[in-house]
Design an enzyme around this catalytic site. Structure first.
Site, PDB file in Angstrom:
ATOM      1  N   THR A  87       0.942  -1.084  -0.331  1.00 49.58           N
ATOM      2  CA  THR A  87      -0.452   0.058  -0.129  1.00 49.58           C
ATOM      3  C   THR A  87       0.730   1.283  -0.307  1.00 49.58           C
ATOM      4  O   THR A  87       0.711   2.043  -0.766  1.00 49.58           O
ATOM      5  CB  THR A  87      -1.046  -0.039   1.529  1.00 49.58           C
ATOM      6  OG1 THR A  87      -0.225  -0.229   2.355  1.00 49.58           O
ATOM      7  CG2 THR A  87      -2.123  -0.934   1.103  1.00 49.58           C
ATOM      8  N   ARG A 110      -9.389  -4.686   0.627  1.00 52.21           N
ATOM      9  CA  ARG A 110     -10.571  -4.410   1.512  1.00 52.21           C
ATOM     10  C   ARG A 110     -10.443  -3.700   2.442  1.00 52.21           C
ATOM     11  O   ARG A 110     -11.926  -2.984   2.917  1.00 52.21           O
ATOM     12  CB  ARG A 110     -10.394  -6.273   3.422  1.00 52.21           C
ATOM     13  CG  ARG A 110     -10.865  -7.609   2.665  1.00 52.21           C
ATOM     14  CD  ARG A 110     -10.868  -7.977   2.984  1.00 52.21           C
ATOM     15  NE  ARG A 110     -11.528  -9.380   2.389  1.00 52.21           N
ATOM     16  CZ  ARG A 110     -10.343 -10.154   1.318  1.00 52.21           C
ATOM     17  NH1 ARG A 110      -9.212  -9.845   1.431  1.00 52.21           N
ATOM     18  NH2 ARG A 110     -10.696 -11.252   0.966  1.00 52.21           N
ATOM     19  N   HIS A 155      -1.628 -15.997  -6.058  1.00 55.90           N
ATOM     20  CA  HIS A 155      -2.503 -15.847  -6.520  1.00 55.90           C
ATOM     21  C   HIS A 155      -1.893 -15.478  -8.025  1.00 55.90           C
ATOM     22  O   HIS A 155      -2.485 -14.605  -8.635  1.00 55.90           O
ATOM     23  CB  HIS A 155      -2.697 -14.997  -5.869  1.00 55.90           C
ATOM     24  CG  HIS A 155      -3.658 -15.612  -4.688  1.00 55.90           C
ATOM     25  ND1 HIS A 155      -3.808 -14.226  -3.803  1.00 55.90           N
ATOM     26  CD2 HIS A 155      -3.327 -16.834  -4.187  1.00 55.90           C
ATOM     27  CE1 HIS A 155      -5.026 -15.622  -2.703  1.00 55.90           C
ATOM     28  NE2 HIS A 155      -4.513 -16.346  -2.859  1.00 55.90           N
ATOM     29  N   CYS A 173      -2.182 -18.041 -21.500  1.00 58.10           N
ATOM     30  CA  CYS A 173      -4.054 -18.792 -21.976  1.00 58.10           C
ATOM     31  C   CYS A 173      -4.156 -19.695 -21.454  1.00 58.10           C
ATOM     32  O   CYS A 173      -3.360 -20.320 -20.690  1.00 58.10           O
ATOM     33  CB  CYS A 173      -3.554 -19.661 -23.709  1.00 58.10           C
ATOM     34  SG  CYS A 173      -4.754 -20.445 -23.994  1.00 58.10           S
ATOM     35  N   CYS A 211      -4.367 -21.473 -30.285  1.00 52.43           N
ATOM     36  CA  CYS A 211      -4.417 -22.727 -29.550  1.00 52.43           C
ATOM     37  C   CYS A 211      -5.796 -22.568 -29.583  1.00 52.43           C
ATOM     38  O   CYS A 211      -6.815 -23.794 -29.459  1.00 52.43           O
ATOM     39  CB  CYS A 211      -3.872 -23.460 -28.421  1.00 52.43           C
ATOM     40  SG  CYS A 211      -4.957 -22.597 -27.310  1.00 52.43           S
ATOM     41  N   SER A 259      -4.707  -9.670   5.430  1.00 52.01           N
ATOM     42  CA  SER A 259      -5.806 -10.061   6.165  1.00 52.01           C
ATOM     43  C   SER A 259      -5.507 -11.227   7.053  1.00 52.01           C
ATOM     44  O   SER A 259      -7.198 -11.289   7.686  1.00 52.01           O
ATOM     45  CB  SER A 259      -7.220  -9.094   6.030  1.00 52.01           C
ATOM     46  OG  SER A 259      -7.319 -10.481   4.503  1.00 52.01           O
ATOM     47  N   ILE A 277       3.746  -0.926   7.797  1.00 56.82           N
ATOM     48  CA  ILE A 277       4.539  -2.196   7.939  1.00 56.82           C
ATOM     49  C   ILE A 277       5.968  -1.982   7.371  1.00 56.82           C
ATOM     50  O   ILE A 277       6.915  -2.253   7.555  1.00 56.82           O
ATOM     51  CB  ILE A 277       3.844  -3.280   6.603  1.00 56.82           C
ATOM     52  CG1 ILE A 277       3.189  -3.381   7.246  1.00 56.82           C
ATOM     53  CG2 ILE A 277       4.817  -3.759   5.641  1.00 56.82           C
ATOM     54  CD1 ILE A 277       1.804  -4.385   6.452  1.00 56.82           C
TER      55      ILE A 277
HETATM   56  P1  NAD Z   1      -6.485  -7.417   1.963  1.00 57.98           P
HETATM   57  O1  NAD Z   1      -6.882  -6.522   1.587  1.00 57.98           O
HETATM   58  O2  NAD Z   1      -7.680  -8.088   2.350  1.00 57.98           O
HETATM   59  O3  NAD Z   1      -5.082  -7.017   3.844  1.00 57.98           O
HETATM   60  C1  NAD Z   1      -4.320  -6.596   3.480  1.00 57.98           C
HETATM   61  C2  NAD Z   1      -4.447  -5.753   4.916  1.00 57.98           C
HETATM   62  O4  NAD Z   1      -3.159  -5.179   5.339  1.00 57.98           O
HETATM   63  C3  NAD Z   1      -5.303  -5.599   5.729  1.00 57.98           C
HETATM   64  O5  NAD Z   1      -5.232  -6.264   6.921  1.00 57.98           O
HETATM   65  C4  NAD Z   1      -5.116  -4.087   6.383  1.00 57.98           C
HETATM   66  O6  NAD Z   1      -5.376  -2.953   7.392  1.00 57.98           O
HETATM   67  C5  NAD Z   1      -3.559  -4.584   5.713  1.00 57.98           C
HETATM   68  N1  NAD Z   1      -2.545  -2.983   5.744  1.00 57.98           N
HETATM   69  C6  NAD Z   1      -2.989  -2.334   4.433  1.00 57.98           C
HETATM   70  N2  NAD Z   1      -1.584  -1.322   4.182  1.00 57.98           N
HETATM   71  C7  NAD Z   1      -0.776  -1.330   5.719  1.00 57.98           C
HETATM   72  C8  NAD Z   1       0.226  -0.843   6.090  1.00 57.98           C
HETATM   73  N3  NAD Z   1       0.689   0.120   5.425  1.00 57.98           N
HETATM   74  N4  NAD Z   1       0.795  -1.144   6.993  1.00 57.98           N
HETATM   75  C9  NAD Z   1       0.017  -2.170   7.934  1.00 57.98           C
HETATM   76  N5  NAD Z   1      -1.307  -3.109   7.503  1.00 57.98           N
HETATM   77  C10 NAD Z   1      -1.411  -2.676   6.481  1.00 57.98           C
HETATM   78  O7  NAD Z   1      -5.110  -8.438   1.610  1.00 57.98           O
HETATM   79  P2  NAD Z   1      -4.696  -9.259   1.662  1.00 57.98           P
HETATM   80  O8  NAD Z   1      -4.898 -10.262   2.789  1.00 57.98           O
HETATM   81  O9  NAD Z   1      -3.223  -9.943   0.844  1.00 57.98           O
HETATM   82  O10 NAD Z   1      -6.178 -10.519   0.343  1.00 57.98           O
HETATM   83  C11 NAD Z   1      -6.665  -9.578  -0.859  1.00 57.98           C
HETATM   84  C12 NAD Z   1      -6.499 -10.159  -2.540  1.00 57.98           C
HETATM   85  O11 NAD Z   1      -5.957  -9.680  -3.254  1.00 57.98           O
HETATM   86  C13 NAD Z   1      -5.218 -11.318  -1.933  1.00 57.98           C
HETATM   87  O12 NAD Z   1      -5.478 -12.714  -2.527  1.00 57.98           O
HETATM   88  C14 NAD Z   1      -4.408 -10.485  -3.413  1.00 57.98           C
HETATM   89  O13 NAD Z   1      -4.298 -11.617  -4.475  1.00 57.98           O
HETATM   90  C15 NAD Z   1      -5.011  -9.774  -3.935  1.00 57.98           C
HETATM   91  N6  NAD Z   1      -4.695  -8.575  -4.222  1.00 57.98           N
HETATM   92  C16 NAD Z   1      -3.131  -7.940  -4.586  1.00 57.98           C
HETATM   93  C17 NAD Z   1      -2.996  -6.873  -4.505  1.00 57.98           C
HETATM   94  C18 NAD Z   1      -1.351  -6.789  -4.707  1.00 57.98           C
HETATM   95  O14 NAD Z   1      -0.787  -7.383  -5.513  1.00 57.98           O
HETATM   96  N7  NAD Z   1      -0.669  -5.693  -3.961  1.00 57.98           N
HETATM   97  C19 NAD Z   1      -3.514  -5.587  -3.928  1.00 57.98           C
HETATM   98  C20 NAD Z   1      -5.040  -5.833  -3.781  1.00 57.98           C
HETATM   99  C21 NAD Z   1      -5.360  -6.925  -3.873  1.00 57.98           C
END
Ligand code: NAD
Length: 251
Positions: free
Chosen positions: A33, A41, A126, A134, A161, A200, A242
């Site tokens: 992020t 989420r 993922h 493909c 294909c 999460s 983080i």
């Molecule tokens: P999620 O959004 O469910 O959870 C992210 C968690 O990180 C949350 O609990 C949030 O509070 C916490 N968070 C966010 N920024 C933070 C920070 N700076 N410091 C501390 N905590 C922080 O994500 P998930 O559990 O990875 O599941 C989401 C699914 O969506 C995954 O399977 C993924 O494939 C996909 N996804 C991937 C990306 C990416 O590649 N960056 C982005 C969005 C979604």
């Protein structure tokens, strides 16, 4: 135990890393992020506005394939210029410490690889959103020509294909990549420190890995900004940003 003071969290992490001989860093969207890639989420997440099209709809319906590609490119535009952050660099350094260390990620943004982590020790559960494949023969396609064609003609890509070409991510309902899942389970079983960072911990089977590691005697540390359903299983929960918590390991 939950630690929310920054210096306490950093010290606890340094102690755990220093004592470990084999580390798995398991990452979710929260590690990216600070790089401009929104997580899934959070309440204002664009992924809520443009949710991924489920796999069964993608394979069943041409209009759904068009919509999937439209949403994919709209999301890509949001984080087109993302580059690795402190968390990615810290985890690349951790991977470099020891050939047994690995990164298991739910992320699809390729930022662990861009930060210099050895690609063979980044296990993607993922898939990867920076290219396409493909669904029938597995041939890899780059996104730029697909996008040019899609925007010019509205046509969705089809493989030579005859198979459907889809972003190389794992959509809801799509079978998990079995080799990556098996490698992730092996790493969780073999490690002595499992760090769950920025997830999460609600998306299964990925979210079963921390428990698997703990059941095989690894120390479990969760680093996240908010509570997770697995906090009660962890030896330590480091609550905070983080990038801030991993900063000392990033340089
Ligand atoms: P999620 O959004 O469910 O959870 C992210 C968690 O990180 C949350 O609990 C949030 O509070 C916490 N968070 C966010 N920024 C933070 C920070 N700076 N410091 C501390 N905590 C922080 O994500 P998930 O559990 O990875 O599941 C989401 C699914 O969506 C995954 O399977 C993924 O494939 C996909 N996804 C991937 C990306 C990416 O590649 N960056 C982005 C969005 C979604």
């Amino acid at each position: 135990m939950v630690l929310s003071g920054l210096s306490d969290a950093q010290a606890a992490l340094a102690e755990a890393i220093g004592a470990a001989s084999r580390i798995v860093a398991f990452t979710g969207a929260g590690v990216s992020t600070e790089c401009g890639v929104p997580d899934f989420r959070s309440k204002d997440s664009p992924w809520r506005r443009l949710p991924p099209i489920p796999y069964d709809l993608f394979v069943a319906d041409e209009l759904m394939r068009e919509e999937a590609w439209r949403r994919k490119f709209a999301l890509d535009d949001i984080y087109a210029r993302a580059s690795p952050g402190r968390g990615h660099y810290a985890l690349a350094n951790l991977a470099a410490l020891n050939e047994e260390n690995s990164i298991v990620t739910q992320n699809i943004d390729n930022l662990h690889q861009t930060s210099g982590a050895p690609p063979d020790r980044v296990i993607e559960l993922h898939g990867n959103g920076t290219y396409a494949r493909c669904l029938a023969c597995g041939l890899r396609y780059e996104l730029a020509p697909i996008r040019l064609e899609f925007e010019a003609s509205g046509r969705v890509p089809l493989c030579g294909c005859g198979g459907y070409v889809k972003s190389a991510t794992i959509s809801f309902g799509q079978p998990m990549p079995q080799e990556a899942l098996a490698r992730a389970c092996e790493a969780a079983v073999a490690c002595d420190l499992f760090l769950a960072i920025g997830s999460s911990l609600v998306v299964y089977p990925a979210a079963a890995l921390p428990t698997l590691a703990r059941e095989h005697d690894a120390r479990l540390i969760i680093v996240n900004g908010e509570e997770t359903p697995l906090d009660y299983e962890a030896e330590l929960v480091l609550r905070g940003d983080i990038g801030d918590i991993l900063q000392p390991f990033a340089s």
